[in-house]
Design a protein around this motif. Structure first.
Motif, mmCIF file in Angstrom:
data_model
loop_
_atom_site.group_PDB
_atom_site.id
_atom_site.type_symbol
_atom_site.label_atom_id
_atom_site.label_comp_id
_atom_site.label_asym_id
_atom_site.label_seq_id
_atom_site.Cartn_x
_atom_site.Cartn_y
_atom_site.Cartn_z
ATOM 1 N N CYS A 26 0.790 -1.221 0.000
ATOM 2 C CA CYS A 26 0.000 0.000 0.000
ATOM 3 C C CYS A 26 0.820 1.268 0.000
ATOM 4 N N CYS A 27 1.457 1.540 1.086
ATOM 5 C CA CYS A 27 1.870 2.899 1.386
ATOM 6 C C CYS A 27 3.346 3.192 1.201
ATOM 7 N N GLY A 28 4.152 2.209 0.948
ATOM 8 C CA GLY A 28 5.577 2.457 0.743
ATOM 9 C C GLY A 28 6.266 2.992 1.972
ATOM 10 N N PRO A 29 6.818 4.191 1.890
ATOM 11 C CA PRO A 29 7.588 4.734 3.008
ATOM 12 C C PRO A 29 6.783 5.011 4.277
ATOM 13 N N PHE A 30 5.444 5.001 4.188
ATOM 14 C CA PHE A 30 4.653 5.227 5.389
ATOM 15 C C PHE A 30 4.755 4.076 6.382
ATOM 16 N N GLY A 31 5.312 2.966 5.958
ATOM 17 C CA GLY A 31 5.563 1.858 6.868
ATOM 18 C C GLY A 31 6.575 2.218 7.941
ATOM 19 N N ILE A 32 7.385 3.247 7.679
ATOM 20 C CA ILE A 32 8.351 3.720 8.670
ATOM 21 C C ILE A 32 7.630 4.179 9.930
ATOM 22 N N ILE A 33 6.488 4.819 9.752
ATOM 23 C CA ILE A 33 5.723 5.325 10.900
ATOM 24 C C ILE A 33 5.286 4.170 11.799
ATOM 25 N N PHE A 34 4.746 3.115 11.185
ATOM 26 C CA PHE A 34 4.291 1.967 11.969
ATOM 27 C C PHE A 34 5.465 1.231 12.616
ATOM 28 N N SER A 35 6.591 1.200 11.933
ATOM 29 C CA SER A 35 7.782 0.565 12.504
ATOM 30 C C SER A 35 8.261 1.317 13.738
ATOM 31 N N ILE A 36 8.276 2.622 13.656
ATOM 32 C CA ILE A 36 8.724 3.428 14.798
ATOM 33 C C ILE A 36 7.768 3.268 15.970
ATOM 34 N N ILE A 37 6.470 3.266 15.689
ATOM 35 C CA ILE A 37 5.494 3.065 16.768
ATOM 36 C C ILE A 37 5.722 1.710 17.433
ATOM 37 N N ALA A 38 5.937 0.677 16.629
ATOM 38 C CA ALA A 38 6.158 -0.667 17.176
ATOM 39 C C ALA A 38 7.427 -0.714 18.014
ATOM 40 N N LEU A 39 8.497 -0.069 17.561
ATOM 41 C CA LEU A 39 9.752 -0.100 18.319
ATOM 42 C C LEU A 39 9.647 0.670 19.632
ATOM 43 N N VAL A 40 8.926 1.773 19.631
ATOM 44 C CA VAL A 40 8.749 2.534 20.879
ATOM 45 C C VAL A 40 7.902 1.739 21.871
ATOM 46 N N LYS A 41 6.809 1.154 21.369
ATOM 47 C CA LYS A 41 5.966 0.326 22.245
ATOM 48 C C LYS A 41 6.724 -0.898 22.752
ATOM 49 N N ALA A 42 7.593 -1.469 21.915
ATOM 50 C CA ALA A 42 8.383 -2.629 22.336
ATOM 51 C C ALA A 42 9.348 -2.252 23.447
ATOM 52 N N LYS A 43 9.897 -1.062 23.367
ATOM 53 C CA LYS A 43 10.822 -0.615 24.408
ATOM 54 C C LYS A 43 10.100 -0.474 25.743
ATOM 55 N N THR A 44 8.921 0.130 25.735
ATOM 56 C CA THR A 44 8.188 0.285 26.993
ATOM 57 C C THR A 44 7.700 -1.066 27.522
ATOM 58 N N ALA A 45 7.231 -1.948 26.633
ATOM 59 C CA ALA A 45 6.780 -3.273 27.079
ATOM 60 C C ALA A 45 7.952 -4.086 27.619
ATOM 61 N N ASN A 46 9.118 -3.934 27.014
ATOM 62 C CA ASN A 46 10.314 -4.634 27.491
ATOM 63 C C ASN A 46 10.696 -4.161 28.892
ATOM 64 N N GLU A 47 10.613 -2.860 29.125
ATOM 65 C CA GLU A 47 10.930 -2.320 30.457
ATOM 66 C C GLU A 47 9.952 -2.825 31.507
ATOM 67 N N VAL A 48 8.679 -2.906 31.150
ATOM 68 C CA VAL A 48 7.669 -3.412 32.085
ATOM 69 C C VAL A 48 7.944 -4.879 32.404
ATOM 70 N N TYR A 49 8.289 -5.651 31.374
ATOM 71 C CA TYR A 49 8.553 -7.072 31.584
ATOM 72 C C TYR A 49 9.819 -7.294 32.405
ATOM 73 N N ILE A 50 10.841 -6.505 32.177
ATOM 74 C CA ILE A 50 12.102 -6.654 32.917
ATOM 75 C C ILE A 50 11.884 -6.395 34.409
ATOM 76 N N ASN A 51 11.023 -5.445 34.749
ATOM 77 C CA ASN A 51 10.773 -5.124 36.159
ATOM 78 C C ASN A 51 10.090 -6.276 36.898
ATOM 79 N N ASN A 52 9.145 -6.957 36.251
ATOM 80 C CA ASN A 52 8.420 -8.074 36.874
ATOM 81 C C ASN A 52 8.216 -9.196 35.853
ATOM 82 N N PRO A 53 9.240 -10.009 35.585
ATOM 83 C CA PRO A 53 9.102 -11.026 34.534
ATOM 84 C C PRO A 53 8.115 -12.139 34.867
ATOM 85 N N GLY A 54 7.904 -12.446 36.120
ATOM 86 C CA GLY A 54 7.002 -13.532 36.479
ATOM 87 C C GLY A 54 5.550 -13.132 36.455
ATOM 88 N N GLU A 55 5.265 -11.855 36.337
ATOM 89 C CA GLU A 55 3.897 -11.364 36.428
ATOM 90 C C GLU A 55 3.182 -11.318 35.075
#
Length: 104
Positions: A26-55
């Motif tokens: 579809c959108c060509g270079p607009f996929g960059i926007i979705f990639s950046i959103i995914a990487l930022v969300k992954a960073k925050t989710a990773n930090e949450v998981y690192i703090n309490n991995p068993g939860e």
């Protein structure tokens, strides 16, 4: 112990998939926007998981979404480079003599 889904894990996976599918179909270079959103969300989710991995569960979705986001980012950058080269060639032809003989 009552485990709950990792906040943002499904969002990371979804945005990673959309970045690849959006770039290819579809959108060509607009996929960059979705990639950046995914990487930022992954960073925050990773930090949450690192703090309490068993939860939390679904950490594999974060890892998969992050890989997909990197692939989508690479595809988008390649598409953007080809797009620039294509229109650069057209502008060079228009600005030049206007005809291309194919000879060097």
């Amino acid at each position: 112990m009552n485990q709950q889904p990792l906040p943002g894990a499904s969002t990371v996976l979804t945005m990673g998939i959309i970045s690849i599918v959006g770039t290819i179909f579809c959108c060509g270079p607009f996929g960059i926007i979705f990639s950046i959103i995914a990487l930022v969300k992954a960073k925050t989710a990773n930090e949450v998981y690192i703090n309490n991995p068993g939860e939390y569960t679904d950490y594999s979705n974060v890892k998969t979404g992050k890989i997909l986001a990197y692939i989508g980012l690479a595809l988008s950058l390649v598409y953007l480079l080809l797009f620039i080269l294509y229109f650069g060639f057209i502008v060079a032809m228009i600005a030049g003599s206007g005809e291309w003989t194919g000879e060097f």
